[in-house]
Design a protein around this motif. Structure first.
Motif, mmCIF file in Angstrom:
data_model
loop_
_atom_site.group_PDB
_atom_site.id
_atom_site.type_symbol
_atom_site.label_atom_id
_atom_site.label_comp_id
_atom_site.label_asym_id
_atom_site.label_seq_id
_atom_site.Cartn_x
_atom_site.Cartn_y
_atom_site.Cartn_z
ATOM 1 N N ARG A 114 -145.268 44.735 41.207
ATOM 2 C CA ARG A 114 -144.287 45.820 41.108
ATOM 3 C C ARG A 114 -143.460 45.689 39.825
ATOM 4 N N VAL A 115 -143.148 44.475 39.411
ATOM 5 C CA VAL A 115 -142.449 44.276 38.145
ATOM 6 C C VAL A 115 -143.343 44.715 36.993
ATOM 7 N N GLN A 116 -144.604 44.357 37.049
ATOM 8 C CA GLN A 116 -145.546 44.792 36.008
ATOM 9 C C GLN A 116 -145.594 46.317 35.925
ATOM 10 N N LEU A 125 -144.187 45.672 28.703
ATOM 11 C CA LEU A 125 -145.065 44.698 29.356
ATOM 12 C C LEU A 125 -144.242 43.564 29.936
ATOM 13 N N PHE A 126 -144.497 43.228 31.212
ATOM 14 C CA PHE A 126 -144.057 41.935 31.729
ATOM 15 C C PHE A 126 -145.319 41.092 31.835
ATOM 16 N N PRO A 127 -145.449 40.031 31.034
ATOM 17 C CA PRO A 127 -146.758 39.425 30.790
ATOM 18 C C PRO A 127 -147.258 38.423 31.818
ATOM 19 N N ARG A 153 -149.357 32.662 25.033
ATOM 20 C CA ARG A 153 -148.694 33.649 24.172
ATOM 21 C C ARG A 153 -147.230 33.882 24.546
ATOM 22 N N TYR A 154 -146.929 33.893 25.863
ATOM 23 C CA TYR A 154 -145.609 34.322 26.301
ATOM 24 C C TYR A 154 -144.781 33.233 26.979
ATOM 25 N N ASP A 159 -139.429 30.772 30.219
ATOM 26 C CA ASP A 159 -139.373 31.470 28.945
ATOM 27 C C ASP A 159 -139.198 32.974 29.121
ATOM 28 N N LEU A 160 -139.501 33.476 30.315
ATOM 29 C CA LEU A 160 -139.479 34.919 30.565
ATOM 30 C C LEU A 160 -138.196 35.373 31.267
#
Length: 457
Positions: A114-116, A125-127, A153-154, A159-160
């Motif tokens: 759902r976040v994506q 983008l939420f990766p 990459r993310y 980190d998010l």
């Protein structure tokens, strides 16, 4: 009903609790069947205020709490053994989406998918991406510092994440949902709760980072002779284009997944297969991938390769990789490890750990797959083919794999956490100083030890 249960019921309302064991039962089983718990009372708060009230009542009564998100955890940390079970599933709102600040505020019970989707709706983008994203929730992902396939990459959930809202063990609320990218005013308190597995408080919401949405992805598979060749290909891929994912799968991992998962197809012949994904503008991406693989084949590094010609083919490549967890579960007795080592030592681990396992259990089958780009290998030792093996040395095999990882400078838990299943092993691998500091933090924030007391520390 006990006095505490009656107070909780009155505060949470008729939709916010149950003591019916038939309704509680689905929350008590670990998804692989390794653990079944018990709880006399399921609390289902729908707001941060209700979580705070429930925790405060439990703290006053000295009764422990096990928090639970989507119940997709793999180390048993979400399964109660007599504690009050507090489910965050009713806290399922996305409170805000800000494409200008590239941020999103989601409550703990919101499923990752759902976040994506919410990010996609504003062309962002939420990766974070992983196999259980349809049911795994933001609170659980934060509590275990989940990683997934795009860490290279993310980064991981640490980190998010820009901000955290959490209920502390006394029922008070730390509200720090800022979208600030830079805030140098002392301790970064959100990091106390990320990866803490619910032992220092209950995460109720988080401010998450969003990113520009890539115009396209190009996905390929490449067969290599061994993990050393995969490591060489990884570094070439980093230099060739915007690398989003680099996964490694050994032949046994592919074979059992194709055998046990309907619709899974063998992507490519070879003892080891790399799955590579670039993201960005489509035309230069495809040219970069073609150049990478052509040169690697010319140099003898890659034996065969295929670039997905459609989204459906790319999904088919990913489907095999994403189903490897359930793909090996029907294969009898087994033990799974979620280890990480420095990227440079991945080939050493994949050589040394199977050799150690073979000495303990001749004929053992090795399933090795995962995020070689960040040194995280999911390593499972399967009993020899045949009927169930009663004398399968599970504990010895796990200890051998963990010893091997740590000797190579690695960790016994890369992204799944410690939970209950690895708690007893932690003192073997964590320094006395680190353990003492963890205990000091636990005692300071949760002196009554009511927050998930059976896990981590």
């Amino acid at each position: 009903m006990s006095d505490l249960h009656a107070k909780l019921a009155a505060r949470l309302g008729p939709k916010g609790w149950t003591a019916d064991q038939e309704l509680i039962a689905p929350h008590l089983a670990e998804q692989r069947g390794r653990l079944v718990g018990e709880s006399p009372f399921l609390a289902m708060p729908a707001s941060t205020e209700e979580v705070g009230a429930a925790v405060r009542l439990c703290a006053e009564a000295g009764v422990a709490i096990t928090p639970q998100g989507g119940n997709t955890g793999l180390v048993g940390g979400q399964i109660p053994q007599g504690e009050i079970l507090l489910s965050l599933k009713r806290m399922n709102r996305i409170r805000a989406v800000d494409p200008v600040d590239d941020s999103l505020i989601a409550e703990a019970g919101v499923a990752l998918v759902r976040v994506q989707e919410a990010a996609t709706e504003v062309d962002r983008l939420f990766p974070l991406s992983l196999g259980s994203q349809g049911s795994a929730t933001i609170g659980g992902l934060l509590s275990t510092n989940a990683g997934g396939v795009h860490v290279i990459r993310y980064g991981m959930m640490r980190d998010l994440t820009l901000g955290i809202e959490a209920v502390l063990p006394d029922g008070s609320v730390l509200s720090s949902l800022s979208s600030l990218r830079k805030n140098n005013t002392g301790y970064d308190l959100k990091q106390l709760f990320i990866g803490a597995e619910g032992t220092l408080g209950i995460i109720t919401a988080a401010t998450l980072k969003l990113f520009p949405r890539p115009a396209a992805h190009v996905t390929a598979v490449a067969a290599v002779k061994d993990p050393a060749a995969a490591l060489d290909l990884l570094h070439r891929a980093k230099a060739a284009g915007p690398l989003a994912a680099f996964e490694l799968m050994n032949r046994t991992a592919i074979a059992v997944t194709v055998k046990n998962i309907p619709g899974a197809r063998d992507p490519l012949a070879g003892d080891y297969v790399c799955l590579i994904e670039f993201e960005g503008e489509e035309a230069p991406l495809r040219a970069a991938m073609e150049s990478l693989l052509e040169r690697a084949m010319a140099d003898g590094l890659v034996a065969d390769a295929a670039i997905a010609l459609s989204e459906a083919q790319a999904k088919a490549f990913w489907f095999v990789r994403e189903e490897m967890g359930p793909g090996h579960r029907p294969e009898g007795r087994q033990v799974s490890c979620d280890i990480s080592v420095p990227v440079s030592r991945v080939p050493d681990f994949i050589a040394q750990a199977p050799a150690a396992a073979e000495r303990l259990c001749p004929g053992v089958r090795i399933v090795a797959f995962g995020h070689v780009g960040d040194g995280n290998i999911h390593f499972t030792m399967l009993q020899p083919a045949g009927p169930p093996m009663e004398a399968f040395p599970r504990e010895a095999l796990q200890a051998a794999a963990h010893d091997c990882a740590v000797k190579l400078g690695g960790s016994i838990s890369a992204e799944h956490g410690v939970g209950r299943f690895r708690r007893e092993e932690l003192p073997r691998f964590k320094s006395p100083e680190a353990l003492a500091l963890m205990r000091t933090l636990k005692a300071a924030l949760d002196p009554k030890r009511i927050m998930n007391p059976r896990v981590l520390i």
